[in-house]
Design a protein around this motif. Structure first.
Motif, mmCIF file in Angstrom:
data_model
loop_
_atom_site.group_PDB
_atom_site.id
_atom_site.type_symbol
_atom_site.label_atom_id
_atom_site.label_comp_id
_atom_site.label_asym_id
_atom_site.label_seq_id
_atom_site.Cartn_x
_atom_site.Cartn_y
_atom_site.Cartn_z
ATOM 1 N N ILE A 1 -20.713 1.940 1.461
ATOM 2 C CA ILE A 1 -20.432 2.721 2.672
ATOM 3 C C ILE A 1 -19.591 3.946 2.323
ATOM 4 C CG2 ILE A 1 -19.174 2.708 4.867
ATOM 5 C CD1 ILE A 1 -20.024 -0.187 5.234
ATOM 6 N N LEU A 2 -18.597 3.770 1.478
ATOM 7 C CA LEU A 2 -17.766 4.906 1.077
ATOM 8 C C LEU A 2 -18.557 5.895 0.233
ATOM 9 C CD1 LEU A 2 -14.324 3.220 0.338
ATOM 10 C CD2 LEU A 2 -15.105 4.400 2.397
ATOM 11 N N ASN A 3 -19.522 5.421 -0.547
ATOM 12 C CA ASN A 3 -20.396 6.342 -1.271
ATOM 13 C C ASN A 3 -21.102 7.278 -0.298
ATOM 14 O OD1 ASN A 3 -19.875 5.499 -3.864
ATOM 15 N ND2 ASN A 3 -21.591 4.073 -3.950
ATOM 16 N N ARG A 4 -21.592 6.719 0.785
ATOM 17 C CA ARG A 4 -22.302 7.539 1.772
ATOM 18 C C ARG A 4 -21.369 8.556 2.418
ATOM 19 N NH1 ARG A 4 -24.684 6.021 7.714
ATOM 20 N NH2 ARG A 4 -25.870 7.942 7.966
ATOM 21 N N HIS A 5 -20.099 8.208 2.582
ATOM 22 C CA HIS A 5 -19.140 9.078 3.247
ATOM 23 C C HIS A 5 -18.390 9.984 2.277
ATOM 24 C CE1 HIS A 5 -19.903 6.148 6.420
ATOM 25 N NE2 HIS A 5 -19.318 6.967 7.286
ATOM 26 N N GLY A 6 -18.710 9.929 0.997
ATOM 27 C CA GLY A 6 -17.979 10.732 0.020
ATOM 28 C C GLY A 6 -16.537 10.286 -0.123
ATOM 29 N N GLY A 7 -16.279 9.005 0.112
ATOM 30 C CA GLY A 7 -14.916 8.480 0.076
ATOM 31 C C GLY A 7 -14.589 7.786 -1.228
ATOM 32 N N ARG A 8 -13.367 7.333 -1.330
ATOM 33 C CA ARG A 8 -12.906 6.613 -2.513
ATOM 34 C C ARG A 8 -12.175 5.351 -2.081
ATOM 35 N NH1 ARG A 8 -12.998 10.354 -6.848
ATOM 36 N NH2 ARG A 8 -12.839 8.496 -8.150
ATOM 37 N N LEU A 9 -12.258 4.329 -2.918
ATOM 38 C CA LEU A 9 -11.523 3.090 -2.687
ATOM 39 C C LEU A 9 -10.513 2.920 -3.810
ATOM 40 C CD1 LEU A 9 -11.085 0.430 -1.140
ATOM 41 C CD2 LEU A 9 -12.827 -0.604 -2.623
ATOM 42 N N GLU A 10 -9.243 2.895 -3.459
ATOM 43 C CA GLU A 10 -8.173 2.713 -4.442
ATOM 44 C C GLU A 10 -7.680 1.274 -4.362
ATOM 45 O OE1 GLU A 10 -3.785 4.574 -5.608
ATOM 46 O OE2 GLU A 10 -4.666 4.928 -3.629
ATOM 47 N N ILE A 11 -7.596 0.618 -5.514
ATOM 48 C CA ILE A 11 -7.164 -0.774 -5.568
ATOM 49 C C ILE A 11 -5.930 -0.866 -6.451
ATOM 50 C CG2 ILE A 11 -7.814 -3.151 -6.117
ATOM 51 C CD1 ILE A 11 -10.734 -2.306 -5.890
ATOM 52 N N ALA A 12 -4.842 -1.363 -5.875
ATOM 53 C CA ALA A 12 -3.607 -1.574 -6.634
ATOM 54 C C ALA A 12 -3.212 -3.036 -6.488
ATOM 55 C CB ALA A 12 -2.497 -0.667 -6.114
ATOM 56 N N SER A 13 -3.051 -3.734 -7.610
ATOM 57 C CA SER A 13 -2.740 -5.159 -7.535
ATOM 58 C C SER A 13 -2.069 -5.616 -8.822
ATOM 59 C CB SER A 13 -4.015 -5.980 -7.282
ATOM 60 O OG SER A 13 -3.695 -7.337 -7.091
ATOM 61 N N ALA A 14 -1.307 -6.677 -8.701
ATOM 62 C CA ALA A 14 -0.675 -7.309 -9.853
ATOM 63 C C ALA A 14 -0.408 -8.764 -9.497
ATOM 64 C CB ALA A 14 0.621 -6.601 -10.232
ATOM 65 N N PRO A 15 -0.541 -9.688 -10.449
ATOM 66 C CA PRO A 15 -0.283 -11.102 -10.157
ATOM 67 C C PRO A 15 1.127 -11.316 -9.605
ATOM 68 C CG PRO A 15 -1.372 -10.863 -12.273
ATOM 69 C CD PRO A 15 -1.011 -9.485 -11.820
ATOM 70 N N GLY A 16 1.198 -12.055 -8.494
ATOM 71 C CA GLY A 16 2.480 -12.354 -7.880
ATOM 72 C C GLY A 16 3.023 -11.268 -6.978
ATOM 73 N N GLU A 17 2.339 -10.139 -6.863
ATOM 74 C CA GLU A 17 2.846 -9.027 -6.057
ATOM 75 C C GLU A 17 1.886 -8.605 -4.951
ATOM 76 O OE1 GLU A 17 4.046 -5.782 -8.496
ATOM 77 O OE2 GLU A 17 5.184 -7.038 -9.893
ATOM 78 N N GLY A 18 0.825 -9.342 -4.743
ATOM 79 C CA GLY A 18 -0.113 -8.989 -3.698
ATOM 80 C C GLY A 18 -1.035 -7.853 -4.096
ATOM 81 N N SER A 19 -1.771 -7.326 -3.114
ATOM 82 C CA SER A 19 -2.761 -6.276 -3.369
ATOM 83 C C SER A 19 -2.715 -5.245 -2.250
ATOM 84 C CB SER A 19 -4.173 -6.871 -3.455
ATOM 85 O OG SER A 19 -4.238 -7.889 -4.431
ATOM 86 N N VAL A 20 -3.117 -4.023 -2.596
ATOM 87 C CA VAL A 20 -3.238 -2.947 -1.614
ATOM 88 C C VAL A 20 -4.587 -2.270 -1.833
ATOM 89 C CG1 VAL A 20 -2.272 -0.821 -0.672
ATOM 90 C CG2 VAL A 20 -0.745 -2.576 -1.627
ATOM 91 N N PHE A 21 -5.414 -2.248 -0.806
ATOM 92 C CA PHE A 21 -6.707 -1.564 -0.836
ATOM 93 C C PHE A 21 -6.601 -0.351 0.103
ATOM 94 C CE2 PHE A 21 -7.558 -5.749 -2.285
ATOM 95 C CZ PHE A 21 -8.673 -5.685 -3.089
ATOM 96 N N THR A 22 -6.848 0.838 -0.437
ATOM 97 C CA THR A 22 -6.719 2.057 0.352
ATOM 98 C C THR A 22 -8.037 2.803 0.396
ATOM 99 O OG1 THR A 22 -4.394 2.266 -0.312
ATOM 100 C CG2 THR A 22 -5.447 4.214 0.652
ATOM 101 N N VAL A 23 -8.461 3.156 1.600
ATOM 102 C CA VAL A 23 -9.674 3.942 1.821
ATOM 103 C C VAL A 23 -9.264 5.398 1.982
ATOM 104 C CG1 VAL A 23 -11.570 4.386 3.416
ATOM 105 C CG2 VAL A 23 -10.916 2.032 2.879
ATOM 106 N N TRP A 24 -9.850 6.273 1.146
ATOM 107 C CA TRP A 24 -9.565 7.700 1.216
ATOM 108 C C TRP A 24 -10.826 8.457 1.629
ATOM 109 C CZ3 TRP A 24 -4.642 9.202 0.883
ATOM 110 C CH2 TRP A 24 -3.734 8.409 0.178
#
Length: 465
Positions: free
Chosen positions: A414-437
């Protein structure tokens, strides 16, 4: 009195030179047309080169055409051309035809190699140098392309003149797949005095990998469907025999069957959704929507689910602003998938936040929405593959939680169609953050949304915290 021998139809020198010049012009025009056709129409490279070689050979032969035999008395003080002058003219013509042939090969878009009888690479065009960076003129081809099948094909073509098509792989840095077609070159001398072969090299790596991905997709989809189907069939047979008169077992088995049937339904729905997204992936949406509003509505719709799972869902995104050009339903699916994943894998008592991402230097001139969780996090070796179809960090845990392995793949397309990017930041024990740009939009001439910048290919940006 000048006497001329016209018994065999010889022409006067002036007329002969004019005819040669005219033929040279026509041949040059034909060569130019060939090069234009080779660029505009995908002619077989070997055929295009053979025609070009014939034209170059004809150009080389022009100075050696029949010359008039003249017995005219030379003008006072004039000297007839000597053998050295004729030879110099012929040598200059050969050099011009050789340069013409090399320029023709250089301009063809297909990777082409010219290999001499002794194995030395006489010429490699720019497409070949791009496909095989180690290629150098003057080196032995077997030291550059270390593939036994390729070496045998070239040597066999030198021996019998037959054309051959072979496949080979190279393992430098990464495995790459190639297809080569080897053929004897006409002996025009354009690339040297020795016998030559011409080799067309096609990089099949991308096609091979695409085929492997299709095969893997079919195998994974079949497995994902077969597993719940086998469970349902097994419980049906049990209910038909041993558990027919056992009310407790019947209720328990019916519950399992309903769960497995729901899993199959979700998988089929995701497969159909992914197919529809890919079908329209090349069509950029033009309607304008508020990214914040879409994220807010998608997240709040999942509040009852979060309460049932014991997850603290906090929707902190404003209800307006951040206009983007997009497909509302698809963007809603992006945030629904991300929030559902965060709740699913964050676990009970996890905190899931949906908020407007602060500006990022890594994604300038974009607006973003982040979905974070306080779950166990993701090991760094898994992060780059999260958007692959059916890829799971923990397959059994994902299946137990009702995951299909397609949620993030749908987000990526879906983001490919919109020219967007998906940023993934994660580390064991610290949770995850998924950001749509996504790129912000401004109103176009007809009320449509227009992106403020040109569209760029969308990929997932994996950032390991």
């Amino acid at each position: 009195m000048a006497l001329r021998n016209d018994m065999r139809g010889e022409r006067a020198p002036g007329r002969d030179r004019r005819m040669s010049k005219a033929l040279e012009i026509w041949l040059a025009l034909a060569a130019g047309a060939l090069m234009a056709a080779a660029v505009a129409v995908p002619l077989p490279p070997l055929l295009a080169f053979a025609i070009g070689a014939v034209l170059a050979f004809a150009l080389a032969r022009l100075p050696g055409r029949r010359r008039a035999v003249s017995f005219a008395t030379p003008e006072p003080g004039a000297e007839p051309p000597g053998a050295a002058a004729v030879e110099a003219e012929a040598r200059e013509s050969r050099e011009m035809s050789s340069a013409f042939a090399q320029d023709l090969v250089e301009r063809l878009p297909t990777p082409l190699l010219i290999i001499a009888q002794g194995g030395r690479i006489s010429f490699a065009n720019s497409a070949a140098r791009a496909a095989l960076p180690r290629i150098r003129s003057g080196e032995h081809f077997a030291g550059v392309i270390r593939a036994p099948a390729f070496v045998e094909a070239v040597n066999a073509t030198f021996a019998d003149g037959g054309e051959r098509t072979i496949e080979f792989t190279t393992l430098r840095d990464q495995e790459r797949f190639f297809e080569a077609r080897v053929a004897r070159l006409p002996e025009t001398g354009s690339f040297g005095p020795e016998r030559q072969v011409i080799v067309r090299v096609d990089d099949r790596t991308q096609a091979r990998r695409a085929e492997q991905q299709r095969s893997d997709f079919i195998a994974n989809a079949s497995h994902e469907l077969r597993t719940p189907l086998a469970a349902i069939i097994g419980y049906v047979e049990t209910l038909q025999h041993h558990a027919r008169d056992d009310p407790g077992a019947r209720e328990r088995f019916l519950g399992i069957m309903a769960r497995e049937a729901g899993r199959m339904r979700r998988l089929v729905d995701d497969l159909l959704s992914l197919s529809r997204i890919e079908m329209h992936e090349h069509l950029r949406p033009s309607e304008q929507w508020s990214l914040n509003q879409i994220a807010f509505e998608s997240a709040t719709a999942l509040l009852p689910v979060a309460e049932q799972q014991g997850v603290h869902l906090r929707v902190e995104v404003p209800t307006g602003g951040a206009p983007v050009a997009g497909d509302r339903d698809q963007l809603a699916q992006v945030f629904a998938n991300l929030v559902d994943n965060a709740m699913k894998y964050g676990g009970k008592d996890a905190v899931v936040r949906v908020f407007a991402a602060p500006p990022s230097k890594a994604f300038p001139n974009r607006v973003g929405i982040s979905v974070s969780d306080t779950g166990p996090g993701i090991p760094r070796e898994h992060v780059p593959r999260l958007t692959e179809r059916f890829y799971r960090v923990n397959a059994s845990q994902s299946r137990n939680k009702g995951g299909t392995g397609l949620g993030l793949a749908i987000v990526k397309h879906i983001l490919n169609r919109h020219g967007g990017r998906l940023e993934i930041a994660s580390a064991p024990g610290e949770g995850s953050v998924f950001t749509v740009w996504l790129r912000p939009a401004e109103a176009g001439p007809a009320g449509e949304a227009v992106a403020t910048e040109e569209r760029a290919p969308a990929e997932a940006d994996q950032r390991i915290a």
